[in-house]
Design an enzyme around this catalytic site. Structure first.
Site, PDB file in Angstrom:
ATOM      1  CD  GLU A 209      26.283 -12.310  -5.696  1.00 49.48           C
ATOM      2  OE1 GLU A 209      27.128 -12.535  -6.585  1.00 49.48           O
ATOM      3  OE2 GLU A 209      26.183 -12.999  -4.661  1.00 49.48           O
ATOM      4  CE  LYS A 329      32.202 -13.954  -0.956  1.00 47.68           C
ATOM      5  NZ  LYS A 329      30.791 -13.832  -1.417  1.00 47.68           N
ATOM      6  CD  GLU A 333      28.633 -15.977   1.008  1.00 45.70           C
ATOM      7  OE1 GLU A 333      28.766 -15.244   0.008  1.00 45.70           O
ATOM      8  OE2 GLU A 333      27.732 -15.842   1.845  1.00 45.70           O
ATOM      9  NE  ARG A 383      27.362 -16.276   7.943  1.00 44.15           N
ATOM     10  CZ  ARG A 383      26.542 -16.037   6.934  1.00 44.15           C
ATOM     11  NH1 ARG A 383      25.601 -16.902   6.629  1.00 44.15           N
ATOM     12  NH2 ARG A 383      26.649 -14.948   6.208  1.00 44.15           N
ATOM     13  CG  ASP A 412      25.413 -11.690   4.827  1.00 51.52           C
ATOM     14  OD1 ASP A 412      25.884 -10.602   4.493  1.00 51.52           O
ATOM     15  OD2 ASP A 412      25.082 -12.577   4.016  1.00 51.52           O
ATOM     16  CD  GLU A 434      31.456  -5.465   2.873  1.00 48.70           C
ATOM     17  OE1 GLU A 434      32.634  -5.849   2.989  1.00 48.70           O
ATOM     18  OE2 GLU A 434      30.602  -6.073   2.191  1.00 48.70           O
ATOM     19  CD  GLU A 440      22.265  -9.874   0.516  1.00 41.55           C
ATOM     20  OE1 GLU A 440      23.274  -9.166   0.642  1.00 41.55           O
ATOM     21  OE2 GLU A 440      22.307 -11.119   0.517  1.00 41.55           O
TER      22      GLU A 440
HETATM   23  C1  GCV Z   1      28.591 -10.970  -3.096  1.00 44.36           C
HETATM   24  C2  GCV Z   1      25.924 -12.383   1.199  1.00 44.36           C
HETATM   25  C3  GCV Z   1      25.215 -12.134  -0.098  1.00 44.36           C
HETATM   26  C4  GCV Z   1      26.081 -12.514  -1.282  1.00 44.36           C
HETATM   27  C5  GCV Z   1      27.374 -11.717  -1.184  1.00 44.36           C
HETATM   28  C6  GCV Z   1      28.034 -12.043   0.141  1.00 44.36           C
HETATM   29  C7  GCV Z   1      29.275 -11.221   0.359  1.00 44.36           C
HETATM   30  O1  GCV Z   1      26.078 -13.723   1.413  1.00 44.36           O
HETATM   31  O2  GCV Z   1      24.028 -12.841  -0.114  1.00 44.36           O
HETATM   32  O3  GCV Z   1      25.394 -12.199  -2.453  1.00 44.36           O
HETATM   33  O4  GCV Z   1      28.233 -12.020  -2.241  1.00 44.36           O
HETATM   34  O5  GCV Z   1      27.148 -11.728   1.195  1.00 44.36           O
HETATM   35  O6  GCV Z   1      29.165 -10.213   1.037  1.00 44.36           O
HETATM   36  O7  GCV Z   1      30.316 -11.589  -0.136  1.00 44.36           O
END
Ligand code: GCV
Length: 871
Positions: A209, A329, A333, A383, A412, A434, A440
């Protein structure tokens, strides 16, 4: 014993017979038995390894060991003690300095001639009792020290732990690699924090991912790979920058990762990490007790659930005694979490942490918890508030082996965010920051973005909680930058540190873009010492990766250090965040995708103004989550920094910035400047032709040229979108005016049909042409002045086919290419819009320029426009 430098065979200075050395090499792991520490002798080969190599893949990253100046260094390497990690360090030294390792064997005493001597403090101190204990480094720290003793000179490589010895060795090699003088050393270094981890978002099927460099080096086909060579090589790279833990699977975790049949597979990964002092960690799903354990619940307060975690953790440690711990986590989401049982994050974290505690394992619980079904119409919904709202009330309620892992900003991984306010509000809880090495939201390793300057801004940001917060351990006065909070220094926390999502893949150079490894290097260096400057980190990386020629160092430094601002300027200036397709691959422009949905990455641009009002006075109140002094930086409009303005305020487009420009004009100018500067990166790189090996030179050039084209896509999309919504023209009259551009839909079309592109701003004029037959053409008659031209053809390279294109002038073919890149969409949009450039095309008035396209698969050989630039 053979001294290869002299090309002669001679007796060892310590009287070890050559036969003995060879025989002992087989039993080198056995302790000496007799008194005193064991000394392992290694003979180094000192040969020049490589001049300017013809081609390099980048696989060696910064551990190339080319052109090392070694003539004044010893040829012997003596490793003291029994540690495998120390042995690894000794072998690394031999590999680096000699090119190949030679015979090694134990001996009862120090070599009587100059040598590198490696070992932990306990062992080295026994050999050199004159060394002052006061210099003993803390944690994973080290001491590099040259001493003269008993007629010889020794380069002592000392760690408090064996990991420290390894870090010292890499540090010494880095100095040699940067051509620094190492003839006299006395350097003690201590890492800033105990936790210096990386995370990989690898799925068990081998996909990753948000990974942009090939498939997983750990998993394939729902199992750990049989061949873990790359995983071991990765651990070496991590160790070389002081990283001590790696969580190898996606935080969107498969519960199977801790299933009984999977744990032995994890042990294989731990085996290849162990010599490098890297602890294995995994991400776990909260529902594992149900999914894997067959329980009816995963309620963290249920005793059966607690027992399941304990049993599972015990089994992991039985097979992997040095296991690092878990990353979690939850409630985020769509992931399962304690809220399903009305429990808190502390309940969830603690049930797992208690299981880990007897084994000294760590639980990293992510603060990335938010509701992704927010009501867009609610002007108070935000958010950015979520991490603080969930976690601040839980401060002090976590077990002491729980670390709250906080993304650097409140949203994010955007191209710019303020530091998360949560950093300043949990004085009784260990924290880690983090970061994201995988790009990304910053160009996915197709765009050059050196992130160290961005991370530095966050790490150096003073949360101003010095006098405001009193922890149960102590009160704090003075500066409280994020770096000191996460390292545990401010509130004297037992744990704390860093975790970065890296997502290396099977691509030979690990991260795709040859420059992307600067981010992994920079991350490790900052986790070790967040006081290093971006300039220093860049220079180190360049010298180790590309060599120390002054022109190479200065040119690449300039490129690296300007790259974040350049990227920000064409993708999300003024705190707009990355204006990308939020609901898609997070790559190309998609300005409206963040609006009218529950994800909460809103910029709230409308016809009157733009920006999220997060003020205390009129907005969501997010600014109130900071300490009073920090509030004063952001809340008053007069103070609010331009580069975060639209993250914090909703203002009219005509609002005048501190810079003196209006917001709308800054949006326009920033995008034009950014695209121009991106083109300049190409020109800067081209000055290094011949000074970089051809493979890495051309791989980098290809990415930079692509980036220059994509920056134009970004520029046009953003300026056109804001021009349309604001109705305010560009003072320089650039927006929407392209005198050199011929739209495909306005050409003479055969087989091609005009098509509306979605979102409209990602195609010039909102339209492109798609081929409806097996072969199509689009042509126009050139009416400009005769000369030599650069022809830029903008098209869409979808990932569902490899269309072919040919460029003709008056029926004579001048170029051809295939749309064979792997861009992240199967549609025409800002992710796939790309350009092919043909240089040196002679044109005269009346010539017919024709492009022929052959579709393939689902890709209809799409075309957007042609631009002609006279050279
Ligand atoms: C692994 C963002 C990313 C997701 C990721 C999430 C996270 O939303 O797009 O791909 O999930 O962060 O950090 O948990």
């Amino acid at each position: 014993m053979t001294d290869v430098r002299n090309g002669s065979s001679q007796q060892s200075a310590v009287g070890v017979q050559s036969t003995q050395v060879r025989a002992d090499a087989r039993t080198a792991k056995k302790p000496l038995g007799a008194k005193g520490p064991k000394v392992l002798l290694c003979l180094a080969l000192l040969v020049a390894i490589c001049p300017l190599c013809a081609g390099e893949t980048g696989a060696e990253a910064w551990l190339r060991y080319h052109d090392l100046k070694t003539s004044s260094l010893p040829t012997l390497v003596a490793a003291v003690g029994n540690s495998n990690v120390v042995r690894t360090a000794a072998n690394e030294l031999i590999h680096a300095l000699a090119g190949k390792s030679k015979a090694q064997g134990p001996a009862g005493q120090l070599p009587a001639k100059d040598a590198f001597v490696l070992g932990t403090w306990k062992d080295i101190h026994a050999l050199f009792p004159e060394l002052p204990a006061a210099r003993l480094p803390a944690g994973d720290g080290f001491w590099l020290k040259t001493v003269r003793s008993r007629g010889a000179k020794y380069w002592l490589i000392i760690g408090r732990t064996d990991r420290g010895v390894l870090y010292a060795t890499f540090s010494l090699l880095a100095r040699i690699g940067q051509q620094k003088d190492v003839s006299t050393l006395d350097d003690v270094q201590t890492p800033s924090a105990p936790i210096r981890w990386v995370s990989e978002w690898d799925n068990l099927d081998g996909s990753i991912e948000r990974g942009y460099a090939g498939r997983s080096i750990f998993f394939d086909n729902d199992a750990v790979r049989a061949d873990l060579t790359r995983a071991g090589q990765y651990a070496r790279l991590l160790a070389s920058i002081g990283i001590n833990g790696c969580a190898i699977n996606n935080v969107n975790a498969s519960p199977r990762i801790v299933a009984p049949e999977f744990i032995p597979q994890l042990a294989h990964v731990a085996d290849v990490f162990r010599p490098w002092g890297v602890k294995l960690a995994v991400s776990v799903d909260m529902s594992s007790p149900m999914v894997v354990g067959g329980l009816k619940t995963f309620d963290p307060l249920d005793p059966q659930v607690a027992a399941w975690w304990q049993h599972t953790v015990d089994e992991i440690y039985r097979q992997i005694p040095d296991f690092g711990g878990f990353v979690v986590k939850a409630d985020s989401e769509g992931r399962s979490g304690p809220s399903q049982y009305g429990r808190t994050a502390a309940d969830a974290a603690n049930v797992i942490a208690r299981a880990l505690k007897p084994h000294r394992g760590i639980l990293m619980y992510r603060a990335f918890v938010y509701n992704h079904h927010l009501d867009w119409r609610d002007m108070k919904a935000d958010r950015a508030r979520a991490a603080y709202d969930y976690f601040h009330p839980l401060d002090g309620k976590f077990e002491d082996n729980v670390v709250i892992q906080i993304k650097y900003g409140p949203i994010d991984f955007q191209v710019r965010e303020p530091a998360s306010p949560l950093f300043g509000t949990m004085p009784n809880t260990s924290q880690a920051i983090e970061l994201q090495v995988t790009q990304e939201y910053t160009g996915q390793q197709r765009h050059l973005v050196f992130l160290a300057p961005m991370w530095k801004e966050i790490l150096d940001f003073d949360m101003h909680v010095g006098t405001a917060v009193v922890s149960r351990r102590s009160s704090v006065v003075g500066k409280t930058p994020v770096k000191d909070i996460v390292s545990g220094k401010v509130w004297h926390q037992p744990l704390g540190g860093f975790n970065a999502v890296v997502n290396v893949g099977l691509d030979e150079n690990w991260l795709g873009h040859p420059f992307a490894m600067a981010n992994l290097y920079g991350y490790g260096r900052l986790a070790w010492n967040p006081n290093l400057s971006s300039e220093q980190i860049a220079e180190e990386w360049i010298r180790l990766t590309f060599g120390s020629s002054p022109q190479v160092v200065s040119t690449i430094s300039k490129m690296l250090l300007s790259s974040w601002h350049i990227y920000e300027s064409y993708t999300g200036p003024l705190g707009l965040q990355t204006l990308t397709g939020i609901t898609g691959p997070h790559y190309g422009p998609g300005i409206e995708s963040s609006e009218r949905n529950g994800w909460g990455q809103w910029h709230r641009a409308d016809s009157q103004g733009v920006g999220m009002d997060r003020t205390i006075a009129t907005g969501t109140g997010f600014i109130g989550q900071y300490a009073p002094f920090a509030q004063k930086i952001y809340e008053p409009l007069a103070n609010c920094p331009d580069d975060l303005l639209l993250f914090i305020r909703h203002v009219p487009y005509t609002h005048v910035l501190h810079s003196g420009k209006t917001v709308i004009q800054q949006i326009y100018d920033s995008h034009y400047d950014g695209a121009t500067q991106t083109a300049e990166l190409v020109a800067q790189w081209k000055t290094l032709k011949g000074q970089i090996d051809e493979d890495r030179y051309s791989a980098t050039l290809k990415r930079l040229e692509y980036q220059a084209g994509h920056a134009i896509v970004w520029r046009d999309a953003v300026v056109n979108w804001f021009n349309r919504i604001s109705g305010i023209p560009d003072a320089q009259d650039r927006v929407g005016h392209h005198p050199d551009r011929i739209e495909a839909e306005n050409m003479q079309l055969s087989g091609y049909a005009p098509i509306d592109v979605t979102p409209w701003e990602t195609a010039s004029g909102g339209k492109a042409v798609a081929c409806t037959q097996t072969e199509c053409s689009a042509s126009f008659q050139f009416s400009g002045s005769s000369g030599t031209y650069l022809v830029a053809i903008q098209y869409f390279d979808q990932n569902n086919g490899v269309s072919k294109y040919q460029l003709f002038v008056n029926d004579k073919i001048v170029d051809s290419w295939a749309a064979d890149d792997h861009l992240p969409s199967d549609k025409m949009n800002g992710h796939t819009s790309t350009r092919h450039v043909t240089e040196g095309v002679a044109l005269k008035s009346g010539d017919v320029v024709r492009i022929e396209g052959n579709p393939d698969g689902g890709e209809p050989a799409p075309l957007d426009y042609v631009e002609l630039h006279r050279i």
